[in-house]
Write a protein that holds these residues in place. Sequence first.
Motif, PDB file in Angstrom:
ATOM      1  N   ILE A  94      20.627  57.145  28.606  1.00 60.52           N
ATOM      2  CA  ILE A  94      21.654  57.072  27.558  1.00 60.52           C
ATOM      3  C   ILE A  94      20.984  56.658  26.255  1.00 60.52           C
ATOM      4  CG2 ILE A  94      23.858  56.045  26.835  1.00 60.52           C
ATOM      5  CD1 ILE A  94      24.390  55.168  29.689  1.00 60.52           C
ATOM      6  N   GLU A  95      21.140  57.493  25.214  1.00 57.92           N
ATOM      7  CA  GLU A  95      20.724  57.085  23.885  1.00 57.92           C
ATOM      8  C   GLU A  95      19.285  56.569  23.840  1.00 57.92           C
ATOM      9  OE1 GLU A  95      23.025  56.572  20.707  1.00 57.92           O
ATOM     10  OE2 GLU A  95      23.258  58.435  21.813  1.00 57.92           O
ATOM     11  N   GLY A  96      18.370  57.255  24.485  1.00 56.32           N
ATOM     12  CA  GLY A  96      16.957  56.899  24.383  1.00 56.32           C
ATOM     13  C   GLY A  96      16.488  55.782  25.297  1.00 56.32           C
ATOM     14  N   ALA A  97      17.323  55.365  26.238  1.00 61.43           N
ATOM     15  CA  ALA A  97      16.905  54.314  27.187  1.00 61.43           C
ATOM     16  C   ALA A  97      17.481  54.635  28.563  1.00 61.43           C
ATOM     17  CB  ALA A  97      17.394  52.951  26.713  1.00 61.43           C
ATOM     18  N   LEU A  98      16.927  53.993  29.578  1.00 55.01           N
ATOM     19  CA  LEU A  98      17.468  54.162  30.931  1.00 55.01           C
ATOM     20  C   LEU A  98      18.412  52.998  31.234  1.00 55.01           C
ATOM     21  CD1 LEU A  98      14.303  55.335  32.931  1.00 55.01           C
ATOM     22  CD2 LEU A  98      16.144  56.720  31.954  1.00 55.01           C
ATOM     23  N   TRP A  99      19.512  53.315  31.872  1.00 60.76           N
ATOM     24  CA  TRP A  99      20.549  52.333  32.198  1.00 60.76           C
ATOM     25  C   TRP A  99      20.858  52.428  33.693  1.00 60.76           C
ATOM     26  CZ3 TRP A  99      23.955  49.897  28.256  1.00 60.76           C
ATOM     27  CH2 TRP A  99      23.520  50.144  26.949  1.00 60.76           C
ATOM     28  N   ALA A 100      21.287  51.304  34.269  1.00 61.41           N
ATOM     29  CA  ALA A 100      21.783  51.314  35.647  1.00 61.41           C
ATOM     30  C   ALA A 100      23.308  51.315  35.587  1.00 61.41           C
ATOM     31  CB  ALA A 100      21.304  50.060  36.385  1.00 61.41           C
ATOM     32  N   ARG A 101      23.922  52.317  36.230  1.00 61.75           N
ATOM     33  CA  ARG A 101      25.386  52.327  36.314  1.00 61.75           C
ATOM     34  C   ARG A 101      25.786  51.818  37.698  1.00 61.75           C
ATOM     35  NH1 ARG A 101      28.362  57.874  36.866  1.00 61.75           N
ATOM     36  NH2 ARG A 101      27.928  57.391  39.042  1.00 61.75           N
ATOM     37  N   ILE A 102      26.472  50.697  37.720  1.00 65.00           N
ATOM     38  CA  ILE A 102      26.911  50.138  39.006  1.00 65.00           C
ATOM     39  C   ILE A 102      28.398  50.410  39.193  1.00 65.00           C
ATOM     40  CG2 ILE A 102      25.126  48.337  38.968  1.00 65.00           C
ATOM     41  CD1 ILE A 102      27.343  46.319  38.219  1.00 65.00           C
ATOM     42  N   SER A 103      28.834  50.373  40.436  1.00 65.87           N
ATOM     43  CA  SER A 103      30.254  50.583  40.701  1.00 65.87           C
ATOM     44  C   SER A 103      30.748  49.551  41.699  1.00 65.87           C
ATOM     45  CB  SER A 103      30.485  51.986  41.265  1.00 65.87           C
ATOM     46  OG  SER A 103      30.016  52.061  42.595  1.00 65.87           O
ATOM     47  N   ALA A 104      32.049  49.389  41.740  1.00 67.52           N
ATOM     48  CA  ALA A 104      32.659  48.543  42.771  1.00 67.52           C
ATOM     49  C   ALA A 104      33.758  49.339  43.459  1.00 67.52           C
ATOM     50  CB  ALA A 104      33.238  47.278  42.157  1.00 67.52           C
ATOM     51  N   GLN A 105      33.734  49.316  44.762  1.00 61.07           N
ATOM     52  CA  GLN A 105      34.803  49.899  45.567  1.00 61.07           C
ATOM     53  C   GLN A 105      35.298  48.786  46.487  1.00 61.07           C
ATOM     54  OE1 GLN A 105      37.414  51.396  46.124  1.00 61.07           O
ATOM     55  NE2 GLN A 105      36.745  53.533  45.945  1.00 61.07           N
ATOM     56  N   VAL A 106      36.378  49.043  47.200  1.00 60.69           N
ATOM     57  CA  VAL A 106      37.017  47.958  47.970  1.00 60.69           C
ATOM     58  C   VAL A 106      36.108  47.367  49.050  1.00 60.69           C
ATOM     59  CG1 VAL A 106      39.379  48.698  47.535  1.00 60.69           C
ATOM     60  CG2 VAL A 106      38.119  49.689  49.476  1.00 60.69           C
ATOM     61  N   TYR A 107      35.062  48.090  49.454  1.00 61.85           N
ATOM     62  CA  TYR A 107      34.151  47.589  50.495  1.00 61.85           C
ATOM     63  C   TYR A 107      33.011  46.765  49.910  1.00 61.85           C
ATOM     64  CZ  TYR A 107      31.886  51.824  48.811  1.00 61.85           C
ATOM     65  OH  TYR A 107      31.356  52.782  47.991  1.00 61.85           O
TER      66      TYR A 107
END
Length: 385
Positions: free
Chosen positions: A354-367
Motif C-alpha cells: 500500500i502506498e509504497g510500503a508493505l502492510w499486514a492486514r489482520i482479521s478477526a472472526q468469531v473463532y
Amino acid sequence: MSGFGRSLRREFRLEPGVDFINHGSFGAPPVAVLAEAERWRSRMEANPDDFLRNSLPAALRTAAVELARFLHAEPVDLVFIENATAAVNTVLRSLEFKPGDEILLNSQSYGAVRQAVRFVCERTGGKSVEPRVRVPVRDAAELVQTVAPALSARTRLVIVDHISSPSGVIWPVAEIVGLARSHGAQVLVDGAHAPGQLELDIPAVGADWYAGNCHKWLFAARGCGFLWSRRAAQAELHPLSISHAYGTGFTAEFDWTGTRDFSAWLAAGAGIRFLHELGADAARRYCHELVVAAAEKIARAWGEPLGGPPALHGFMMAIRLPPRWQRAATRANATELQSLLMREHRIAVAIMPIEGALWARISAQVYNAAADYERLLELGLRGPG
Ligand SMILES: Cc1ncc(COP(=O)(O)O)c(C=O)c1O
C-alpha cells in the motif's frame, strides 16, 4: 453454541497450530454449513435429472428469498453468482462503453477488478480513472474528497468498494452514489467483504448494482456470491455465460448458466442461520473489538501506523510493517513474505503493498482470540529471518 473465541474453533475445519488471521481472502465455512451443502449434493446425486430439472428452480429461489431477507432486498432483484469477481465482470461485460467513457476506480480498488476494467477499456476505448487514496485514511470525508474531483460528465460508471481489500477501510458508499448520480454516472458497489461484516440494507445504498460474497464473512461454502440489481437496471444485465434462458428475465437468466454444483448457493441460508444462532450483533461486536484491540497493540509494539481509525473498520485492519520487514512494495514481495509467514511460522495473514510500503492486514472472526495475534507481533519485532 459456546462463547466466541477458541472454543468456537471446533465449529470450523481449521488446522490446529495455524494462527488464522486472514479470514478476508477466502473465508472459512463452518462444519454445519459444509454439511448442509453436502446434503444438497446428496439430494442432487440421488437423481440428478429430477433434481436439476424439477427441484432446483424453486430451491434456488427459496435460497434467494432467505439471502434477500438478510440483505433487506427483494428476491426478484437478487441472483446467485460464484463470487464477487464474476459479479463485477458481469456488470462490466454487460454495459456498452463508448470511446472516451470513463470508469472511476481508486488506488485501493481490488486488483482483479482493475484488470477487468482494463480488459473492457482496451476493447471499447474507455478509460479508467484512479484517484490516489492516501493511507492512513483520516476519515470518511477524506475518501469522498478523494473521488469527488475525478467525477465528470465523462464518468459512465463508478466502481466503489464497500470495504477496501488492502486496508479494510469502510467506504461511505451511499454518499459516493449520490455524488456519482449528480454527474449522471451509474454505480456498482463492490461489496466483496461487506455481507456479514456490515449490517446491510442494499437498496438503501442507492447503487445500480451491488456485488457481494457470502463465502467471505457470511459463513457460506466457497463459490457463493450474489449480484443485486436495481429493477430498472436489470434489462441491460446478462450473465457471463449466455444460456437457455437468454431474454427471459433477470433471475431466470442467472439461475441457469449451465451445469454446475449449486450446493454452496442452496446452503447460503445455513450460513445466515449460523450467524443468527451466534447472535449477529454480538458476533459483529466481538470481531470488531478483537481486531481493533489486536491491531492497536501490534501498531504500538511496532511503532507503526494503522491504515485508518477503528471507526472506519469492520473485522479487518492493516498495520504497516516495521522497517526491517520492508522491501520494495510490490505484489511479488508481498506474496513472498506472506508465504514465508505461512511456511516458517504457520501464520495466515495478508501482506499488502500500500502506498509504497508493505502492510499486514489482520482479521478477526468469531473463532479468533487475542492469542492468535501474538506471534505476528513478536515476529514483527525480530524480523522475518
Ligand atoms: C474488494 C474486493 N473485490 C473483489 C474480490 C474478489 O472476491 P472473490 O475472489 O470472491 O471473487 C475481493 C477479494 O478479496 C475484494 O477484496
